[in-house]
Motif scaffolding. Structure first.
Motif, PDB file in Angstrom:
ATOM      1  N   TYR A  28       0.946  -1.125  -0.084  1.00  0.00           N
ATOM      2  CA  TYR A  28       0.173  -0.221   0.116  1.00  0.00           C
ATOM      3  C   TYR A  28       0.888   1.110  -0.014  1.00  0.00           C
ATOM      4  N   SER A  51     -12.150   8.528   1.913  1.00  0.00           N
ATOM      5  CA  SER A  51     -12.851   9.420   2.690  1.00  0.00           C
ATOM      6  C   SER A  51     -12.123  10.538   3.489  1.00  0.00           C
ATOM      7  N   SER A  72     -15.340  12.124  -1.226  1.00  0.00           N
ATOM      8  CA  SER A  72     -15.764  11.212  -0.243  1.00  0.00           C
ATOM      9  C   SER A  72     -15.867  11.558   1.048  1.00  0.00           C
ATOM     10  N   GLU A 131     -19.659  12.368  -1.930  1.00  0.00           N
ATOM     11  CA  GLU A 131     -20.357  10.981  -1.744  1.00  0.00           C
ATOM     12  C   GLU A 131     -20.209  11.101  -0.197  1.00  0.00           C
ATOM     13  N   ALA A 142     -21.543  -0.392  -3.716  1.00  0.00           N
ATOM     14  CA  ALA A 142     -21.566  -0.678  -2.238  1.00  0.00           C
ATOM     15  C   ALA A 142     -20.371  -0.411  -1.887  1.00  0.00           C
ATOM     16  N   GLY A 145     -13.513  -7.010  -3.400  1.00  0.00           N
ATOM     17  CA  GLY A 145     -12.960  -7.624  -4.503  1.00  0.00           C
ATOM     18  C   GLY A 145     -14.120  -8.483  -4.992  1.00  0.00           C
ATOM     19  N   VAL A 165     -15.281  -5.717  -9.162  1.00  0.00           N
ATOM     20  CA  VAL A 165     -15.151  -5.404 -10.793  1.00  0.00           C
ATOM     21  C   VAL A 165     -13.699  -5.536 -11.246  1.00  0.00           C
ATOM     22  N   THR A 190     -10.239  -2.623  -5.353  1.00  0.00           N
ATOM     23  CA  THR A 190      -9.487  -3.594  -4.985  1.00  0.00           C
ATOM     24  C   THR A 190      -8.746  -4.055  -6.391  1.00  0.00           C
TER      25      THR A 190
END
Ligand SMILES: Cc1cc2nc3c(=O)[nH]c(=O)nc-3n(C[C@H](O)[C@H](O)[C@H](O)COP(=O)(O)O)c2cc1C
Length: 320
Positions: A18, A80, A138, A163, A226, A245, A274, A295
């Motif tokens: 990450y 966010s 977000s 969002e 979602a 994922g 996706v 993901t």
């Protein structure tokens, strides 16, 4: 060569991956110019060059967006963002399941905070405008007051949409279980003059979905369908996290189909599992207006978008 490096990085500990991939993107080393993929869609009267983009969670503070948007995506979600700076949960906060194209995370909403973000926002927006991306911010608030403070702080900036993340596993209990308080939030945010999306949780009872979809429809809000699916995960410091994922794709698709069957007419961002162009086409045909990835990006980096563009074009031409 870079795609090979990214594949190798995935076999390193997830937190290291990450941080390394963030550093690579932010430094400009992964500076990837994608296709000019034209497949215009209209959202709230605004034309977006193509419906594929990035969901919340990869670029939490807006440092990567201008680099990522060079991949040619139609939209990008930053955040966010929380009102106060937060370190997030202690590590480990991510467990990867490469064989399942999945991961569990409990980042705990780390954020540099709203004031820091807003001070950099004009610069971020001017770069993103040049790239033609639709910009979604977000926000994650722990109370109505926090959400309202941040929404008011965004007035006057030229963001395309905001969002509302009411569904993070970190705090979703408070929003999702207290319908009265959530109802009050959704009433209060109606005063915001811009476009709003409400991000739905997974794993909630059908009555909640019916209610929140009805409120969003009435108030003119879009939906992002979602967030992650909360599960127990002993490999994570806090013992639980959100599954994302490939495994959540069928749930996300069926929720979008349901929401449209209930007569919801506002925009929907389809997000969850996706990895392939055929899924993008499938979600668009089943009621989504835009389709995001998170993901898949975490596994493949910005290269994922060019692959998706090509696969979508192939998928569409095969059916002609
Ligand atoms: C590492 C990670 C961090 C995330 N952080 C956020 C976040 O800050 N806010 C949010 O609304 N969703 C967040 N999400 C959820 C994603 O935006 C998305 O809803 C979910 O992962 C499903 O999409 P995917 O299967 O393409 O990852 C995060 C997901 C991941 C994997």
């Amino acid at each position: 060569m870079l795609t090979q490096v990214i594949k190798l990085i995935n076999y390193l500990p997830p937190e290291f991956t990450y941080e390394t991939s963030h550093a690579l993107i932010r430094s400009g080393i992964v500076n990837y110019r994608g296709y000019e993929f034209e497949m215009p869609v209209e959202v709230n009267g605004k034309s977006i060059k193509n419906p594929i983009g990035l969901g919340a969670g990869i670029d939490k503070d807006g440092f990567l967006a201008p680099w990522i948007a060079r991949a040619g995506i139609g939209f990008i979600t930053i955040g966010s963002i929380t009102l106060k700076p937060r370190p997030g949960n202690p590590k480990p906060r991510i467990v990867k399941y490469p064989g399942l194209k999945a991961m569990v995370n409990a980042m705990g909403l780390p954020s540099r905070g709203f004031t820091d973000f807003v001070s950099r926002l004009p610069g971020i927006l001017s770069k993103l405008r040049r790239l033609g991306a639709y910009v979604i911010i977000s926000l994650a608030g722990f109370s109505i007051g926090e959400f309202m403070y941040m929404l008011n702080g965004l007035r006057g900036y030229d963001v395309d949409a905001v969002e509302l993340n009411i569904s993070s596993p970190t705090y979703r209990g408070s929003w999702v279980t207290d319908r009265e308080y959530l109802g009050e939030l959704l009433r209060s945010v109606e005063a915001f003059p811009g476009v709003l999306f409400v991000k739905l949780p997974l794993g909630v009872d059908i009555e909640f979905y019916r209610w929140v979809v009805n409120v969003a429809e009435k108030r003119g809000f879009g939906l992002t369908i979602a967030n992650t699916l909360p599960i127990k995960e002993p490999g994570i410091s806090v013992g639980y996290g959100g599954l994302s994922g490939y495994p959540i794709y069928p749930i996300v698709k069926s929720l979008i189909v349901k929401v449209r069957r209930w007569g919801f007419r506002n925009p929907i961002i389809g997000l969850g599992g996706v990895f392939h162009g055929r899924q993008v086409v499938d979600l668009l045909r089943n009621g989504a207006d835009m389709v995001g990835v998170v993901t898949a990006f975490a596994y493949e980096g910005p290269f994922v978008f060019n692959r998706l563009f090509k696969e979508v074009l192939m998928g569409l031409s095969e059916r002609l």
